[in-house]
Design an enzyme around this catalytic site. Sequence first.
Site: not given
Length: 913
Positions: A150-152
């Site tokens: 998720h995300s980074m």
Amino acid sequence: GVRDVLFVYEENRCSMTYMYEYPEYLKIKLPKKTARRYPAYELYLYGEGNYAEENKNLLLTGIPVLFLPGNAGSYKQVRSLGSIALRKAEDVDFKYHFNFFSVNFNEELVALYGGSLQRQTKFVHECIKVILKLYRDREFAPSSVAIVGHSMGGLVARALLTLKNFKPELINLLITQATPHVAPVMPLDKYLTDFYAAVNNHWILKAQDLRNLTTLSVAGGFRDYQVRSGLAFLPRLSQHDSALSVVSSAVPRAWASTDHLSIVWCKELILATIRAFFDLIDENTRQITVDPKKRMSILNHHFVRHPAKMFEENPEAFTELTGAFMWITVKASKWTYSVYNDSDGKYFAFPLASHRKSYSHVYCENSMLDTSSWIYGCMNTNSSMCLEAADLSWRAELLPTTKVVMLKLQDYPSLSHIVIQVPPAVGNKYTLGCEFFEEDSRTVQLPVTHLFSFGLSSSKILLNSTGLFYNVQLQHFNQIYQAFKIYIESHCQSLKERKPSVYRLHIPWSHEDSIIVAKVPSLAEISAKLHIAQPHNDSSLPELNIHSSPDCQYEVSNKVLFYSYYPFILVFQIVRFHAGAFPVYIVSNILLTYGGQLSTLRSTGQCSDFSLELVRTAKPYKVEPLISIVVFLQGFNWFREIWESLSLPEVDAAVLSSQDAWFPLVSLILFLFGTGIAYWSGVFFSTSLRLFSSLWLTLIRPTVLQKDKLITPRRLCGMISLALVSWTTCGAFAVLIIYLQYLFKPVHVFVTSVFHFQDSGHSKETSQNSSTHRVKAQSSMDSIPDGTQSPSNSTTIAEAVNSLKMHITILNLFTWIVLLSLPSLIYWLKNLRYNVRLDPDPCRSTAIILGCILEILMNSSTSEVKSSKLLKIAAKVPLPLSVAMLAFGRMHLYRVPHFVTFSLLLHVLCCAV
């Protein structure tokens, strides 16, 4: 623009995921060396109820999936994936199941501080080795791990392949959720941009080595204002057949935009992910299939085009239509049929020979959303029934309220009939429909208002036909700065109950479609905006597909008035795509004002007011033309070779143009935004100064104005102390200390000036003296009364006012340096219990230099600067520095403090020389 980005988007269509048993997180013991090297990080195994109890001895037999949280993310975000996968495993009696692991990154702010990204990547590598060891000596032991980031966390997963000792075969599947792959959202330090460059360059150079890794990137759409979807699209490389990028609003059976956090728990999206996981299982190895082509076909099935059938790797080409069904021949070009409690099955056969000459396409729809086959193409017929048929249900596409098939008759020359199967339906009610049509009669072109029409032009089309499908092509809609609204108004001849209409905005060059279901009659509104611009080698047109209700009239228009249209078309997209560059333009305006004040001080001996100097000096034509010329010249090879020979970095505007993220007037509008924000920041400092000064005057009797040496032993100790703080702890912490110390300087100067003025004697009053001695420091000096002073007092107060104005401008500049360094300070404070020293530290060298500069400037006055030989140079340097800041700082915010520091360093030299 900010309002539209943050609040004007579709409502949240996601359902929440729930756990049916209490979630538990079993901490996995790591090797001592790993635990000692990464004390802040941990590895967990997710479980619920009995399943969690059974796994406490770590005798695992499932398929390992590793979840990586993103910026400030929690390892507990794995629970939605883990819980739904557990329920799905129960449905198949645990013939197959997944073990979901999750990494605890201590909720680090890696989107704002890049110093720990490499450390996280290496820790994930260690976790993968630990996970695979847990399955050693099992019957179906895995040799690889699937990763969901998720995300980074998705970027960290991609970075694994850059490690020297990492084996690419350890990962076979990577799914990223709202991960900014292209560039960081806020490039606040060099470690972050270097990490991105290393990852993306590796994926470009080693594209052939990544063919065995299947990658899926899911973006959140317009609800996600933290990571715009254009950043989440994987680079279009030669290994395009093993990478897929989609927006959640286009994912079948989800059709919902998600915000940055809801993408990890959106039930509809998680269900699609888990269904894909179970289809990816190889029955022989009981692990995820090693066939990359099969993996991609499964992901396309669940995330791009769902035919409303269960996935089959090799579906049978032909089938026999058996069963005691009634055969009915339909010769009409348009046919609809309603089913309700039919006890007998039927086959409706449509002979194609009579339609091929008049029509080019056939369109069929079915509102029964089951997964069985329903439409066939006859290959061998006799007078009464079809003996052999091709299953055309695999050509269907699932929509929210119906499944549809569109066939071009020319592509199926061997078919003699189209057959629709209607099985017995006890208690079910649904409708079917088919029609033959000529493509040109159902395709309409709608010109889109362009950027320089200023909203005065409009387009409208009227669809009077009674067909089931229309295709509206949107002409000249291919750039990200275009944003408008499409209105679809439906009118029906009768008020009987009708099936809802489905409107889909289809973008052919990327999977970013949006779908709206509307009742009939109604007025529907569709926001037409692009996440990525049309590639240069693509000539396709965006389309508005209207799956209509029969006997209804549809009016499609994009008419928008000037007052709402023009700001919307530009400001919305500028804020969405370039809000991260605001600090650069704000500081550039302040720096130009600072240079103007130095120039006025040199020519008149008086320091001008910040607001007045901002209006006079901060002009976009001073900085923009030069950057535009350089960007234009960089299109020529000879100029690019000269530029590279000078080891100059690439101009950020050129990079953004190559990414199709730069558009007309954007830099001018951003500069004007920066001017406005800089102006109001000056007003804010002026007001704050007045308030603090009033409070100080009531509490403390100030000392008299006095001149002091620039460098004293006490100040040298202050410089050394700040340098030690920077070196041994955190540079941003030292910056904050000197900022708070400097913050009291203007207040002290202001209060002392007012007190000294009021405390002095009043001898004579002349209009000349009254004019000379009236003191103004921005608007905050209004509280100083008019009067007459002795010449020495008058000069002293005038110098104090000039110094005060200069200190406020420097403080304004320094405030933005503090704001840009705050993320690393927050990161350091969160990890203080693990390490006192921030390493690596993006602000250390800057903090040491600034500490020395501001210790001197804090005690300086304009009297020393006025007589300096370097003042002419110091007054002219801010202009080229502002140009350089806009040229090289838009995508590298960490460079902004360097330009400000250099300008302040010249100011210090002016005090000494």
